[in-house]
Design a protein around this motif. Structure first.
Motif, PDB file in Angstrom:
ATOM      1  N   PHE A 262      45.016  35.646  41.023  1.00  0.00           N
ATOM      2  CA  PHE A 262      45.249  35.708  42.460  1.00  0.00           C
ATOM      3  C   PHE A 262      44.044  35.216  43.264  1.00  0.00           C
ATOM      4  O   PHE A 262      44.114  35.173  44.482  1.00  0.00           O
ATOM      5  CB  PHE A 262      45.618  37.138  42.884  1.00  0.00           C
ATOM      6  CG  PHE A 262      47.075  37.437  42.719  1.00  0.00           C
ATOM      7  CD1 PHE A 262      47.977  37.206  43.745  1.00  0.00           C
ATOM      8  CD2 PHE A 262      47.555  37.939  41.523  1.00  0.00           C
ATOM      9  CE1 PHE A 262      49.325  37.470  43.593  1.00  0.00           C
ATOM     10  CE2 PHE A 262      48.906  38.210  41.350  1.00  0.00           C
ATOM     11  CZ  PHE A 262      49.792  37.978  42.392  1.00  0.00           C
ATOM     12  N   ARG A 263      42.964  34.848  42.584  1.00  0.00           N
ATOM     13  CA  ARG A 263      41.811  34.323  43.329  1.00  0.00           C
ATOM     14  C   ARG A 263      42.164  33.040  44.087  1.00  0.00           C
ATOM     15  O   ARG A 263      41.831  32.917  45.270  1.00  0.00           O
ATOM     16  CB  ARG A 263      40.626  34.099  42.399  1.00  0.00           C
ATOM     17  CG  ARG A 263      39.445  33.466  43.134  1.00  0.00           C
ATOM     18  CD  ARG A 263      38.156  33.551  42.366  1.00  0.00           C
ATOM     19  NE  ARG A 263      37.057  32.920  43.125  1.00  0.00           N
ATOM     20  CZ  ARG A 263      35.793  33.218  42.998  1.00  0.00           C
ATOM     21  NH1 ARG A 263      35.436  34.157  42.157  1.00  0.00           N
ATOM     22  NH2 ARG A 263      34.870  32.598  43.707  1.00  0.00           N
ATOM     23  N   PRO A 264      42.829  32.049  43.455  1.00  0.00           N
ATOM     24  CA  PRO A 264      43.206  30.857  44.229  1.00  0.00           C
ATOM     25  C   PRO A 264      44.153  31.184  45.382  1.00  0.00           C
ATOM     26  O   PRO A 264      44.088  30.545  46.433  1.00  0.00           O
ATOM     27  CB  PRO A 264      43.882  29.950  43.193  1.00  0.00           C
ATOM     28  CG  PRO A 264      43.403  30.439  41.880  1.00  0.00           C
ATOM     29  CD  PRO A 264      43.194  31.916  42.042  1.00  0.00           C
ATOM     30  N   CYS A 312      43.740  42.495  44.699  1.00  0.00           N
ATOM     31  CA  CYS A 312      43.080  42.395  46.003  1.00  0.00           C
ATOM     32  C   CYS A 312      41.634  41.918  45.863  1.00  0.00           C
ATOM     33  O   CYS A 312      41.157  41.104  46.668  1.00  0.00           O
ATOM     34  CB  CYS A 312      43.118  43.736  46.717  1.00  0.00           C
ATOM     35  SG  CYS A 312      44.769  44.226  47.272  1.00  0.00           S
ATOM     36  N   LEU A 313      40.932  42.422  44.854  1.00  0.00           N
ATOM     37  CA  LEU A 313      39.545  41.999  44.640  1.00  0.00           C
ATOM     38  C   LEU A 313      39.481  40.517  44.287  1.00  0.00           C
ATOM     39  O   LEU A 313      38.604  39.793  44.753  1.00  0.00           O
ATOM     40  CB  LEU A 313      38.893  42.841  43.545  1.00  0.00           C
ATOM     41  CG  LEU A 313      38.677  44.319  43.880  1.00  0.00           C
ATOM     42  CD1 LEU A 313      38.135  45.062  42.662  1.00  0.00           C
ATOM     43  CD2 LEU A 313      37.729  44.490  45.063  1.00  0.00           C
ATOM     44  N   GLY A 314      40.410  40.062  43.436  1.00  0.00           N
ATOM     45  CA  GLY A 314      40.457  38.651  43.089  1.00  0.00           C
ATOM     46  C   GLY A 314      40.715  37.778  44.304  1.00  0.00           C
ATOM     47  O   GLY A 314      40.067  36.746  44.503  1.00  0.00           O
ATOM     48  N   MET A 315      41.673  38.181  45.134  1.00  0.00           N
ATOM     49  CA  MET A 315      41.954  37.432  46.355  1.00  0.00           C
ATOM     50  C   MET A 315      40.769  37.496  47.313  1.00  0.00           C
ATOM     51  O   MET A 315      40.482  36.534  48.038  1.00  0.00           O
ATOM     52  CB  MET A 315      43.214  37.992  47.016  1.00  0.00           C
ATOM     53  CG  MET A 315      44.475  37.772  46.207  1.00  0.00           C
ATOM     54  SD  MET A 315      45.921  38.590  46.911  1.00  0.00           S
ATOM     55  CE  MET A 315      46.204  37.586  48.370  1.00  0.00           C
ATOM     56  N   GLY A 316      40.073  38.615  47.315  1.00  0.00           N
ATOM     57  CA  GLY A 316      38.903  38.761  48.180  1.00  0.00           C
ATOM     58  C   GLY A 316      37.790  37.808  47.810  1.00  0.00           C
ATOM     59  O   GLY A 316      37.056  37.319  48.688  1.00  0.00           O
ATOM     60  N   ASN A 317      37.644  37.497  46.514  1.00  0.00           N
ATOM     61  CA  ASN A 317      36.619  36.529  46.099  1.00  0.00           C
ATOM     62  C   ASN A 317      36.846  35.181  46.769  1.00  0.00           C
ATOM     63  O   ASN A 317      35.923  34.560  47.296  1.00  0.00           O
ATOM     64  CB  ASN A 317      36.657  36.357  44.577  1.00  0.00           C
ATOM     65  CG  ASN A 317      36.219  37.600  43.839  1.00  0.00           C
ATOM     66  OD1 ASN A 317      35.473  38.414  44.363  1.00  0.00           O
ATOM     67  ND2 ASN A 317      36.701  37.773  42.619  1.00  0.00           N
TER      68      ASN A 317
END
Length: 404
Positions: A262-264, A312-317
């Motif tokens: 989910f980071r991208p 959420c943390l991955g998206m936050g990165n």
């Protein structure tokens, strides 16, 4: 998003190389996370010692990231990445053939930080090729290399149990590192006319900026939270719910997948909706989920809660690094290294909080409650600073204002 415009605006082979280098390096960086359960049995580690073992690679990554960041400025991200992968063989070889004591394990853990320092080469290598409107997505794709954590959590303990020796995992890990080194050397390309190397005074000037420290804190929560939980979740599922090392790794992998892939998405949404809105929402959700986690719910509910937290943390990165190039467009290399190092510090502290409080109180409850408080502090801070940010360097919609 104009996909054609995105791919035409940069250099796709380099973006893929940055992702691949990041992916394999991340796999190596968190190697001790799942293996800590088995290693703890061999060395009779208590909760605090196990936390130290999984936290030290993150600390090493934070320190060495500044070194690789300086090299990246001086000789270019591509050569820096090649050096990083070569040095990565040292702790892998030592862990495979020579380690006999906890002290040696701690040294190996610190040296594994060179894999975590890959950020300092991979992210600038990709970022330099893309214009501001595509920074969130480009950095999200390159940063999605943290998916290497999934391979470690899924297979490290399986391989260790199959061979009856956890050190074999270190030896086998050298194979994908070598293959990645070859692909990276052939495909990656430094952007022509790269920025001139920065001076020490440039670093001092950036560190005088309040926003630098604010971004450091946000990234220590998002990336630090992701890395810290990635390395510690196998221990948590093993200790809290009595799962064997392989099953504990499987449950950890379910959660890690969310943060990795989910980071991208986070970078893309930040490009569309604005990094500020994304971070306020994501920090709020993380705060609520961790508060529920402090009650130590059933295994099924805990997995769901941690899945959401990691997502959420991955998206936050991706969201943090959508904002950084807008604020520091001319100092992106310096700030990326500093902010990334701060993220590693967060990843070092999180296992220490959970492990030491577990040893002190006999429960993980207090640790998760403190982590939820840190997420709440992040919500409050960004809610305050975003007022000034929108007046000075960012528009209401989250897009950068035109700079003179």
């Amino acid at each position: 998003m104009n996909k054609r415009g995105f791919f035409q605006s940069g250099h796709t082979p380099t973006l893929f190389s940055a992702f691949l280098y990041f992916d394999i390096s991340f796999m190596v960086w968190v190697l001790l996370g799942p293996l800590a359960v088995i290693i703890s049995e061999d060395f009779q580690l208590n909760a605090a010692q196990a936390a130290n073992l999984v936290a030290l690679p993150t600390l090493g990554g934070s320190i060495l990231r500044l070194v690789l960041g300086t090299l990246s400025d001086m000789i270019g991200p591509k050569k820096t990445g090649q050096i990083g992968m070569i040095v990565t063989f040292i702790p892998l070889l030592y862990g495979w053939l020579f380690v006999n004591s906890l002290t040696e394990l701690y040294i190996i853990a610190l040296l594994l930080g060179v894999a975590g320092a890959s950020f300092a080469a991979a992210l600038p290598l990709a970022s330099q090729w893309y214009p501001p409107q595509y920074q969130g997505l480009a950095m999200g794709i390159a940063g999605a290399g943290n998916s290497g954590t999934v391979f470690t959590t899924l297979f490290a303990n399986r391989i260790a149990q199959y061979f009856g020796d956890w050190s074999v995992v270190f030896g086998l890990a050298m194979i994908p590192v070598m293959l990645t080194f070859i692909a990276y050397s052939l495909l990656a390309k430094d952007k022509p006319n790269r920025p001139t190397p920065k001076k020490r005074s440039d670093y001092r000037n950036v560190l005088k900026e309040r926003d630098t420290w604010i971004f450091c804190f946000f990234y220590s929560v998002t990336f630090g939270g992701f890395v810290g939980l990635s390395t510690y979740l196998t221990i948590f599922f093993n200790n809290q719910y009595g799962l064997d090392p392989v099953k504990a790794g499987d449950f950890a992998a379910i959660c890690v997948v969310a943060g990795s892939f989910f980071r991208p998405v986070g970078g893309w949404l930040a490009d569309k909706l604005g990094g500020i809105r994304m971070l306020i929402f994501l920090f709020s959700v993380v705060c609520v989920m961790l508060t529920f986690m402090s009650t130590l719910p059933s295994l099924t509910l805990a997995t769901v809660l941690l899945f959401v937290v990691m997502m959420c943390l991955g998206m936050g990165n991706g969201s943090v690094f959508q904002l950084v190039p807008q604020r520091f467009s001319k100092e992106i290399g310096i700030v990326t290294g500093i902010v990334g190092a701060a993220g590693g510090i967060g990843g070092f502290i999180l296992p220490k909080i959970l492990g030491n409080l577990k040893l002190l109180t006999g429960s993980f409850s207090a640790g998760f409650f403190i982590l939820s408080g840190i997420a709440f502090l992040a919500v409050m801070l960004i809610s305050i600073v975003q007022v000034q940010w929108k007046k000075t360097w960012i528009s209401e919609g989250g897009k950068a204002k035109v700079e003179s």
